[in-house]
Enzyme design. Structure first.
Site: not given
Ligand code: NDP
Length: 287
Positions: A98, A121, A54
């Site tokens: 994460q 997200d 990422k």
């Protein structure tokens, strides 16, 4: 018959190119790069790879990607303190924690502590609520990737029957909302659904987000259906291991009109839409 393969690698590259153009426009307007901060707590092997990818992908399109690697023993209050600092930092547009987090950290509390305007997200309850009420702000990346691949298939979603197998907050629920917004008739299935094979056979668009290797068989697929396989399952094949989806690919590809492979389907789309969401967050905040 053999289905058209929906190539996530190729389509995700197109999305990255689009994002790069948006980043360039943002930089010339605001004199700074959009910023994405990725937080990893612990050393989960898959998460280490995902977060590095990422950070790298962000920097490749001109986003200022920063990876915070915190030890497994980091306390919840230290994670919350970092989030607080990033929430208030004007140079930070996107924040991603994460998952999974170590067991001593309350995942819901952490996710709800991210400023919803920086929640790239799209997992914050405010963003989930906005999606549900038809005013999407930041939408989860994997569902956005699924929708882009469905668009690539050329299927007309209006009035089509879409079956989504899996009801997680991360994939199943948001993808169902996005399909509904495109006027599909949506059925959500899960582990308690009766006659799952029969239900799947009625789907013009079938999205599998289950986490069970090759659960969906070829005979569950309606001829010419569009099949989107979100699953990532590592299975043992003799003395080697390999990754398969939630759909028995070879069988399903004989029946479907279009299908995503695993790997190389939905997977690459997720990172591309994380980059997309970062520029979107930056633009929504800065104009
Ligand atoms: P979850 O474990 O959160 O949810 C799985 C869902 O599948 C649940 O709703 C569960 O039902 C349902 N389910 C489980 N077993 C069955 C069954 N036998 N029949 C019907 N439904 C079943 O998973 P996620 O949504 O997070 O992920 C799903 C898959 O997608 C995983 O393989 C994951 O690795 C992958 N994934 C891939 C991403 C990508 O970038 N490509 C991103 C995110 C996930 P119930 O609610 O009743 O328990």
């Amino acid at each position: 018959m053999s289905a058209r393969v929906l190539d996530g690698k190729a389509v995700s590259q197109t999305v990255r190119n689009e994002v790069k153009g948006e980043v360039d426009r943002f930089v010339s307007k605001h004199g700074r790069r959009p910023g994405l901060e990725v937080i990893l707590v612990g050393e989960n092997a898959a998460s280490v790879i995902y977060t590095r990818n990422k950070e790298k992908a962000a920097n490749e399109v001109g986003i200022r990607g920063v990876l915070h690697t915190l030890p497994e023993t980091t306390s919840e209050s230290d994670v919350l303190a970092l989030l607080d600092r990033l929430n208030q930092d004007d140079a930070v547009d996107g924040i991603l924690v994460q998952l999974p987090l170590p067991k001593h950290i309350n995942e819901a509390r952490v996710l709800e502590s991210i400023n919803p305007k920086k929640d790239v997200d799209g997992f914050h309850a405010i963003n989930a609520g906005l999606l549900l009420s038809g005013r999407p702000n930041l939408v989860p990346c994997t569902p956005l990737g699924c929708m882009r691949l469905i668009q690539e298939s050329g299927v007309d979603l209006t009035g089509a029957h879409a079956v989504v197998v899996g009801r997680s907050n991360i994939v199943g629920k948001p993808v169902a909302q996005l399909l509904l917004a495109k006027h599909a008739t949506v059925t959500m299935a899960h582990s308690k659904t009766r006659d799952l094979p029969g239900l799947c056979r009625s789907a013009d668009v079938l999205v599998a987000a289950v986490g069970r290797a090759e659960l969906v068989r070829g005979e569950w697929v309606k001829p010419f259906a569009v099949v989107i396989d979100v699953g990532i399952n590592r299975i043992q094949d003799g003395d080697k291991s390999r990754v398969v989806g939630d759909v028995a690919y070879a069988e399903a590809a004989e029946v479907a009109g279009a299908i995503t492979p695993v790997p190389g389907g939905v997977g690459p789309m997720t990172i591309a839409y994380l980059l997309h969401n970062t520029v979107r967050a930056a633009t929504l905040r800065s104009g």
